[in-house]
Design an enzyme around this catalytic site. Structure first.
Site, PDB file in Angstrom:
ATOM      1  N   GLY A   1      17.580  16.019  14.474  1.00 52.95           N
ATOM      2  CA  GLY A   1      18.411  14.824  14.608  1.00 52.95           C
ATOM      3  C   GLY A   1      18.635  14.097  13.308  1.00 52.95           C
ATOM      4  N   SER A   2      17.582  13.581  12.713  1.00 53.96           N
ATOM      5  CA  SER A   2      17.813  12.791  11.512  1.00 53.96           C
ATOM      6  C   SER A   2      17.901  13.701  10.299  1.00 53.96           C
ATOM      7  CB  SER A   2      16.686  11.772  11.326  1.00 53.96           C
ATOM      8  OG  SER A   2      15.465  12.430  11.168  1.00 53.96           O
TER       9      SER A   2
ATOM     10  N   HIS B   1       6.702  17.519   7.595  1.00 52.94           N
ATOM     11  CA  HIS B   1       5.927  16.396   7.068  1.00 52.94           C
ATOM     12  C   HIS B   1       5.440  16.668   5.658  1.00 52.94           C
ATOM     13  CE1 HIS B   1       5.740  15.821  11.435  1.00 52.94           C
ATOM     14  NE2 HIS B   1       5.911  14.567  11.088  1.00 52.94           N
TER      15      HIS B   1
ATOM     16  N   ARG C   1       3.628   6.604   5.906  1.00 55.95           N
ATOM     17  CA  ARG C   1       4.766   6.265   6.751  1.00 55.95           C
ATOM     18  C   ARG C   1       4.428   5.171   7.765  1.00 55.95           C
ATOM     19  NH1 ARG C   1       9.356   6.585   8.163  1.00 55.95           N
ATOM     20  NH2 ARG C   1       9.899   7.033  10.318  1.00 55.95           N
TER      21      ARG C   1
ATOM     22  N   TRP D   1       0.844  -1.213   0.000  1.00 53.17           N
ATOM     23  CA  TRP D   1       0.000   0.000   0.000  1.00 53.17           C
ATOM     24  C   TRP D   1       0.871   1.253   0.000  1.00 53.17           C
ATOM     25  CZ3 TRP D   1      -0.588   3.671   4.027  1.00 53.17           C
ATOM     26  CH2 TRP D   1      -1.736   4.474   3.978  1.00 53.17           C
TER      27      TRP D   1
ATOM     28  N   GLU E   1      21.873  10.472  12.043  1.00 51.07           N
ATOM     29  CA  GLU E   1      21.136   9.216  12.266  1.00 51.07           C
ATOM     30  C   GLU E   1      21.094   8.306  11.036  1.00 51.07           C
ATOM     31  OE1 GLU E   1      17.336   9.799  14.321  1.00 51.07           O
ATOM     32  OE2 GLU E   1      18.084  11.589  15.303  1.00 51.07           O
TER      33      GLU E   1
ATOM     34  N   TRP F   1       6.506   2.927  22.098  1.00 55.68           N
ATOM     35  CA  TRP F   1       6.584   2.503  20.711  1.00 55.68           C
ATOM     36  C   TRP F   1       7.139   1.097  20.556  1.00 55.68           C
ATOM     37  CZ3 TRP F   1       8.409   7.674  17.982  1.00 55.68           C
ATOM     38  CH2 TRP F   1       7.333   8.568  17.996  1.00 55.68           C
TER      39      TRP F   1
END
Ligand code: GLN
Ligand code: ZN
Length: 757
Positions: free
Chosen positions: A429-430, A691, A512, A20, A481, A558
């Protein structure tokens, strides 16, 4: 005699191998046509339905499919389109994706977490809209299932009260008028479903597990009374989940055919025993945990169902999961690398359907008929319990950790050593994980390239990006990262007590997906996890590089934590493991350490009475992990979508030196919180939305920053994007950061001139 049926409440959309996601992203990239996207997703949708049919589920949900998010689907079906997107044809797929993802001249709609889950929905914006039914999606998917597969499905729709409560763009006292505007549309949807022959419909009202006011619960009564008056020929199951319903007696008295309750996360059995259950109603017993991946103890569940049946004595008892299976991965059968003791202990969506069916049969035909399945479940659970995962229990220090001196004093020491400019710029960070990064990781995982070649490659990406960050003139750098697939999974792979899957994906937002690690036993730190990469990045530059860790609350939230483990104890175990990592980073010369807690807000129980205990445990764990550093070491944290207002005190209690919060989609609201509270420590409110692929304009950034500086002291403020940049492309990231630094410098200069005058 009670009739026993089985039901599902929703099935994962993403496909066994994320087909998907891949189709949707290929469409966004322009690699496949709309037609092909529709064909591929239809195929998946029908396959998902088929699986449920084959499993023998009686009430199969339809319309749980979405191209992005079911709340957005509901809004669009009702023509609730934010004003800035109203020039599009609302039935167009491009318009739908534009709302979710933004476009050149319009920022995306706000996204926030669905109750206490890590699933994000698009927040409907009611202001400036004229609701009307532009498409009856529930009907479309119902008919599709019927025509294509001969399934008489159970359409699932987001209930009116939940929908309006989750929406924004209206005043509190307008709730009733908005419900009244939407009710006729809901009634039309339901009447059309009835006319098409649907016998059941599932109306999701998870909002009933939150603390509704007297006025609101009266509105719930009015809404369902109106539906009862105006809709006929279809049986409504009012479905709640995630928490004990408040106002149990009034809810079970609503004029609907069935009530679905979560017996895993709610104390509903006690309520039934105390207050009874209407004998002319259907009871949906959410018994299999839809939020966890561990195998159910069928014997216990069976006993529990019998207790429910005895206490409630409903006309029909439906054996179902506690909530939609959207929150768990599809099937464990693809897992080839897992320890057998762990794999045997698992149950993903397909296996949960099997469990539901076994329990249904046990109730219908006696448990002897499924004795083997019961035994298998018991054995698997016992094996895990006796395995090395549970061997030693590390003792949890009962101590509380605290920083040695106050923030004000720390700030002076930290500034003396870091020497940062006013309005320091940084990122979360990433950095972009290019196709090459992902490809190389896949190759390495498959053993096609050596550890050394992989590390070389990660090192070269880090080097390249340290240079880019210096060229951009960012003040506090990150290592990027690149070595991490996911901020929780990465730690799950390295800490003892966890196991990770290959295909255990769940949808997080839009296309995502995340792959939560499995927490099977006691957590322990064995060796340094992040020091090598971060120290390497630091060795390349004179500017400070932030150490980057995921916090204990987030790792717990998580991960799929085994139900037999005490959550708060596990959280402390994770915290003490992270403390070792924090100290190792400090030892390696890292002066700024960020410990991310994006899940702190979402983990909050829906029932506010349970908040103090949750906060206590969260703050304690965070401090266990971070408070034992030197005063000169600057501790940062980052949170996503945290409605800061509600959790203000806990955040203050974390005693971090710098917090960055995601706010660009709800900037105004966040700033308001600061008007009410006097937060003293340093803070970065995300100044642009990561996003969305859109590059912000300089002017927008300045507006955001200046708006924040009206209420937040300039000496306190940091400038950063909303969240990590890993999902963005490199070019758009660099372009956006360039603008961000430019905006920061411009405003910094204005303040410096004021100071000098
Ligand atoms: N440091 C993480 C990153 O930048 C934080 C991600 C998050 O907040 N979810 O990716
Ligand atoms: Zn974030």
């Amino acid at each position: 005699m009670t009739t026993i049926l089985s039901a599902n409440l929703g099935y994962p959309r993403i496909g066994e191998k994320r087909e998907w996601k891949k189709a949707i992203e290929a469409f966004w990239q322009g690699d496949i046509s709309e037609q092909s996207l529709k064909a591929q997703t239809k195929n998946l949708r029908l396959n998902n339905l088929k699986k449920q049919k084959e499993q023998g589920i009686d009430l199969i949900p339809t319309g749980d499919f979405s191209f992005y998010d079911h709340v957005l689907d509901t809004a669009v079906a009702f023509n609730i389109i934010p004003e800035r997107f109203q020039h599009h044809d609302p039935t167009d797929l491009a318009s739908y994706f534009a709302i979710a993802r933004g476009e050149t001249n319009a920022v995306a709609a706000e996204m926030t977490k669905w109750f206490n889950t890590n699933y994000h929905y698009i927040v409907p914006e009611l202001s400036g809209t004229s609701p009307k039914l532009i498409e009856n999606r529930a009907l479309y998917y119902y008919q599709e299932a019927k025509e294509e597969l001969d399934i008489d499905g159970k359409p699932v729709i987001v209930g009116p009260v939940t929908f309006v409560k989750l929406a924004k763009g209206y005043q509190e006292d307008e709730l009733e008028s908005w419900l009244n505007r939407l009710l006729p549309l809901y009634e039309q949807v339901l009447n059309e479903l009835a006319a098409a022959g649907a016998s059941w419909v599932q109306i999701d009202e998870p909002i009933l597990g939150t603390n509704l006011s007297e006025k609101e619960i009266q509105l719930v009564e009015q809404v369902y009374q109106s539906i009862d008056n105006n809709v006929s020929g279809i049986q409504i199951i009012l479905q709640t989940y995630f928490e004990t319903v408040q106002h149990y007696q009034r809810i079970t008295a609503l004029p609907v055919k069935g009530i679905g309750l979560d017996f895993v996360h709610g104390d509903h059995l006690e309520l039934i025993q105390k207050f009874g259950f209407p004998s002319d109603k259907v009871l949906g017993a959410g018994i299999i945990n839809g939020r966890n991946v561990w195998r159910a103890n069928l014997e216990e569940k069976y006993q529990f169902l019998q207790n429910i049946q005895q206490a409630a004595n409903p006309e029909t008892l439906i054996v179902q999961p506690s909530c939609s299976l959207l929150h768990v991965p599809v099937t464990k059968h693809l897992e080839e690398k897992l320890d057998t003791v762990v794999k045997d202990g698992l149950s993903f969506a397909n296996e949960k359907l099997e469990e539901l069916q076994i329990l249904t049969t046990a109730l219908q035909a006696g448990k002897q008929s499924v004795a083997d399945a019961f035994k298998a479940s018991q054995q698997a659970i016992a094996k895990l319990d006796q395995s090395e995962y549970r061997s030693q229990t590390p003792t949890i220090a009962k101590h509380k950790a605290k920083r040695e001196i106050s923030f004000a004093e720390r700030k002076k020491l930290q500034q003396a050593s870091l020497n940062l400019p006013l309005l320091p710029t940084t990122t979360i960070g990433s950095l972009p994980q290019t196709p090459q990064v992902k490809r190389t990781r896949t190759k390495w995982r498959k053993g096609e390239i050596s550890d050394q070649a992989y590390e070389e490659f990660i090192g070269s990406e880090t080097r390249r990006w340290i240079q880019i960050q210096e060229d951009l003139d960012l003040d506090v750098l990150v290592h990027g990262e690149f070595e991490r697939n996911d901020m929780v999974e990465y730690f799950g792979e390295k800490l003892k007590g966890f196991a990770v899957t290959e295909f255990g994906w769940v949808q997080s937002y839009g296309s995502r997906c995340v792959k939560p690690p499995l927490l099977a036993g006691n957590v322990e730190w064995e060796k340094a996890i992040t020091v090598k990469e971060i120290a390497y990045a630091q060795s390349l530059t004179d500017r400070p590089v932030k150490g980057m860790l995921t916090g204990p609350v987030t790792i717990l939230n998580w991960s799929f934590v085994h139900e037999e483990l005490p959550r708060f104890t596990v959280q402390d175990q994770i915290a003490l493991a992270l403390e070792k990592e924090v100290l190792a980073l400090e030892e390696a010369g890292i002066n700024i350490i960020q410990v991310d807690e994006p899940a702190l807000r979402e983990g909050l129980p829906l029932d506010r009475l349970k908040w103090p205990a949750y906060f206590d445990a969260a703050v304690n764990a965070f401090q266990l992990a971070t408070a034992t550093v030197k005063s000169e070491t600057q501790i940062h944290t980052h949170m996503c979508y945290s409605e800061f207002g509600e959790i203000y005190e806990a955040i203050d209690g974390l005693d971090v030196d710098v917090i960055s919060i995601e706010t660009s989609r709800s900037h105004g609201e966040m700033v308001e919180t600061f008007e009410k509270n006097d937060y003293k420590k340093d803070i970065g409110l995300g100044v642009y939305d990561i996003h969305s692929p859109r590059v912000p304009t300089l002017q927008e950034l300045e507006v955001n920053i200046k708006r924040a500086l009206e209420t937040i002291d300039v000496e306190q403020f940091w400038i950063n994007p909303d969240c990590g940049l890993k999902t963005r492309r490199e070019t758009e990231t660099i372009a956006a950061l360039e603008k961000m630094v430019e905006a920061a410098k411009k405003i910094r200069e204005q303040y410096t001139t004021i100071k000098q005058q």
